[in-house]
Scaffold this motif. Structure first.
Motif, short mmCIF file in Angstrom:
data_model
loop_
_atom_site.label_atom_id
_atom_site.label_comp_id
_atom_site.label_asym_id
_atom_site.label_seq_id
_atom_site.Cartn_x
_atom_site.Cartn_y
_atom_site.Cartn_z
N LEU A 38 -3.51 -6.11 6.91
CA LEU A 38 -2.58 -6.70 5.94
C LEU A 38 -3.35 -7.24 4.73
CD1 LEU A 38 0.45 -7.19 5.66
CD2 LEU A 38 0.19 -9.30 6.95
N ALA A 39 -4.46 -7.92 4.99
CA ALA A 39 -5.29 -8.47 3.91
C ALA A 39 -5.82 -7.34 3.02
CB ALA A 39 -6.45 -9.28 4.50
N PHE A 40 -6.20 -6.23 3.65
CA PHE A 40 -6.72 -5.08 2.91
C PHE A 40 -5.63 -4.52 1.97
CE2 PHE A 40 -7.36 -0.46 2.55
CZ PHE A 40 -8.61 -0.44 1.95
N GLN A 41 -4.39 -4.45 2.46
CA GLN A 41 -3.28 -3.92 1.66
C GLN A 41 -2.96 -4.82 0.46
OE1 GLN A 41 -3.34 -0.81 3.44
NE2 GLN A 41 -1.33 -0.87 2.53
N ILE A 42 -3.15 -6.13 0.67
CA ILE A 42 -2.80 -7.12 -0.36
C ILE A 42 -3.91 -7.29 -1.39
CG2 ILE A 42 -2.40 -9.62 -0.68
CD1 ILE A 42 -0.94 -9.57 2.08
N ARG A 43 -5.17 -7.04 -0.97
CA ARG A 43 -6.34 -7.36 -1.80
C ARG A 43 -6.27 -6.91 -3.26
NH1 ARG A 43 -10.81 -5.86 1.66
NH2 ARG A 43 -10.12 -7.62 2.91
N PRO A 44 -5.75 -5.69 -3.58
CA PRO A 44 -5.67 -5.30 -5.00
C PRO A 44 -4.94 -6.34 -5.86
CG PRO A 44 -5.16 -3.43 -3.60
CD PRO A 44 -5.27 -4.61 -2.70
N GLY A 45 -3.97 -7.03 -5.27
CA GLY A 45 -3.20 -8.04 -6.00
C GLY A 45 -4.06 -9.20 -6.50
N LEU A 46 -5.14 -9.49 -5.77
CA LEU A 46 -6.04 -10.58 -6.17
C LEU A 46 -6.86 -10.18 -7.40
CD1 LEU A 46 -7.35 -11.50 -2.59
CD2 LEU A 46 -5.68 -12.79 -3.93
N ARG A 47 -6.94 -8.86 -7.65
CA ARG A 47 -7.68 -8.36 -8.82
C ARG A 47 -6.73 -8.01 -9.97
NH1 ARG A 47 -10.16 -5.35 -4.58
NH2 ARG A 47 -9.08 -3.46 -5.25
N GLY A 48 -5.46 -8.42 -9.84
CA GLY A 48 -4.50 -8.16 -10.91
C GLY A 48 -3.87 -6.78 -10.87
N VAL A 49 -4.10 -6.05 -9.75
CA VAL A 49 -3.53 -4.72 -9.58
C VAL A 49 -2.37 -4.83 -8.58
CG1 VAL A 49 -4.06 -2.31 -8.94
CG2 VAL A 49 -5.83 -3.76 -9.95
N ARG A 50 -1.45 -3.87 -8.60
CA ARG A 50 -0.31 -3.94 -7.67
C ARG A 50 -0.77 -3.82 -6.22
NH1 ARG A 50 2.92 -0.50 -5.17
NH2 ARG A 50 1.94 1.32 -6.08
N PRO A 51 -0.35 -4.75 -5.34
CA PRO A 51 -0.71 -4.63 -3.91
C PRO A 51 -0.09 -3.36 -3.32
CG PRO A 51 0.20 -6.80 -4.41
CD PRO A 51 0.46 -5.94 -5.60
N GLN A 52 -0.69 -2.87 -2.24
CA GLN A 52 -0.12 -1.70 -1.54
C GLN A 52 1.15 -2.13 -0.81
OE1 GLN A 52 -1.70 1.52 -1.53
NE2 GLN A 52 -2.80 0.46 -3.17
N ASN A 53 2.16 -1.29 -0.84
CA ASN A 53 3.39 -1.60 -0.09
C ASN A 53 3.13 -1.40 1.40
OD1 ASN A 53 4.91 -2.08 -2.46
ND2 ASN A 53 5.13 0.12 -2.76
N THR A 54 3.70 -2.28 2.20
CA THR A 54 3.40 -2.30 3.64
C THR A 54 4.67 -2.52 4.46
OG1 THR A 54 1.34 -3.42 3.02
CG2 THR A 54 1.88 -3.40 5.36
N ILE A 55 4.71 -1.90 5.64
CA ILE A 55 5.76 -2.22 6.62
C ILE A 55 5.07 -2.81 7.84
CG2 ILE A 55 7.48 -1.29 8.22
CD1 ILE A 55 8.18 0.82 6.13
N CYS A 56 5.44 -4.03 8.21
CA CYS A 56 4.97 -4.65 9.46
C CYS A 56 6.08 -4.40 10.49
CB CYS A 56 4.74 -6.15 9.29
SG CYS A 56 3.42 -6.52 8.14
N ARG A 57 5.74 -3.66 11.53
CA ARG A 57 6.79 -3.19 12.43
C ARG A 57 6.44 -3.55 13.87
NH1 ARG A 57 10.36 1.37 12.42
NH2 ARG A 57 10.24 2.64 14.30
N GLY A 58 7.41 -4.04 14.61
CA GLY A 58 7.19 -4.39 16.01
C GLY A 58 8.41 -5.13 16.53
N LEU A 59 8.50 -5.25 17.84
CA LEU A 59 9.63 -5.94 18.46
C LEU A 59 9.67 -7.41 18.03
CD1 LEU A 59 9.27 -4.41 22.02
CD2 LEU A 59 11.20 -4.03 20.48
#
Length: 381
Positions: A38-59
């Motif tokens: 999750l942190a890896f997907q978000i990291r671009p946002g810390l550099r002013g770039v759009r974060p990667q879109n993510t689905i967290c999926r589970g029961l």
């Protein structure tokens, strides 16, 4: 003589907050791989770039929400350039409600209640992001509720395509999904799918050992020493495994402790746990009913009333009964029934024969459903 009875002003709780469902623990274990991803997907946002879109999926009860909230808390401490916004889609499940919450997070207050269009709200959000050069990250918790309400495309489209109208605006989305029969990627329409392209992070159910460790940690933090003996913890773990949802175990600890306090005991006994389980095991039902609109609650109540007499019901007969009591159109009724099916409140299936007969059966004891609806009504009034 040693006093074993609890005095009226004494408590077994060291910290009752620990047993609240939305409590975010200081120590959050057993989800390191998911948190790193999750942190890896978000990291671009810390550099002013759009974060990667993510689905967290589970029961339900597999740590998805807590993982996102922990990372959001870290972002808020580290930077003002990436703005994380958490939305509970069980509560806010329309386009206007969701963007009003984003507006509130950015400006510090909700938009005016009347006379404000969606376009004005969204324009204010986008212009703020442009002006402050901030990146927005929106977590849609229980995003499956947006599907039940047919709102998913209306919410995702403006978020993901905002840069086309407002150059320089960067928005990333985290969708949290607890309904394993739902595939968001295949449910969204083509214009959203072309920009969504999420990475999926799977949250598997906790093992028995992990559940024991998590509950033990909560007991140490939330209860005084010797309130819950080892064999009583074993019983709580056993009943949590039976339900398949960690949240049931946390709720069970809270209710069992309250039962022991009510009986003025200094420790939790088997009867306190067994009595608590009779309530805690219906946690999913309670949460689902809480998320329904007033008219949907009425319709579900009528279905439950009819289900007491007949466990498997013809959908047409159910509609006639509901229409008489609630006065809802067939289209609206069928939409609600499909939503209840998606929410795992009932089963909608067909019986083959002369023609296909659509059948409805509740997944819960109808008396429990009516009882829960009654509790909701009492809480609301």
């Amino acid at each position: 003589m040693k006093r074993n009875l609890l005095m009226w002003d004494e408590t077994l709780f060291r910290d009752p907050e620990v047993f609240e469902i939305d409590y975010v623990p200081e120590q959050f274990n057993h989800r390191d791989a998911q948190m790193q991803e999750l942190a890896f997907q978000i990291r671009p946002g810390l550099r002013g770039v759009r974060p990667q879109n993510t689905i967290c999926r589970g029961l339900p009860g597999t740590g998805k929400t807590t993982s996102v909230k922990k990372i959001f808390a870290e972002i808020e401490e580290a930077t003002k350039k990436l703005v994380p916004v958490y939305i509970n889609c069980q509560i806010d499940n329309t386009k206007f409600a969701i963007f009003s919450q984003i507006y509130r997070r950015i400006t510090g207050h909700l938009p005016p209640a009347s006379g404000t269009s969606f376009k004005q709200v969204f324009d204010a959000i986008a212009r703020h992001l442009q002006r402050e050069e901030q990146v927005l990250l929106v977590a849609l918790d229980d995003a499956n509720y947006l599907l039940y309400e047919n709102e998913i495309n209306q919410v995702l489209y403006p978020l993901l395509r905002s840069h086309e109208t407002y150059p320089g605006v960067r928005i990333g989305v985290i969708a949290i999904v607890s309904d394993m029969s739902v595939s968001l990627q295949s449910e969204v329409d083509a214009r959203v799918a072309s920009v969504f392209r999420p990475t999926e992070i799977y949250f598997p159910p906790y093992s028995e050992g992990e559940i024991r460790a998590i509950l033990e940690e909560r007991v140490i933090q939330g209860l005084y020493p010797n309130v819950l003996r080892r064999e009583m913890l074993d019983l709580v773990v056993e009943q949590t495994m039976k339900s398949g949802d960690l949240r049931v175990g946390i709720d069970l600890l809270k209710r069992a402790t309250l039962n022991a306090e009510k009986a003025a005991r200094r420790s939790i006994e088997r009867e306190d746990i067994c009595k608590a389980y009779e309530v805690s095991r219906y946690l999913h039902l309670a949460y689902s009913i809480r998320a329904l609109k007033a008219e949907e609650k009425k319709v579900l109540g009528r279905i439950a009333e009819m289900s007491i007499r007949d466990q498997e019901m013809n959908a047409g007969d159910v509609y006639r009964f509901v229409k008489e009591k609630v006065g809802v159109s067939y289209t609206k009724y069928y939409e609600m029934v499909r939503k209840f099916d998606a929410m795992r409140l009932l089963n909608l299936h067909y019986r083959q024969g002369r023609g296909r007969t659509r059948l409805i059966s509740l997944r819960y004891d109808p008396k429990r459903v009516l009882e829960q609806l009654g509790l909701e009504q009492t809480a609301a009034s």
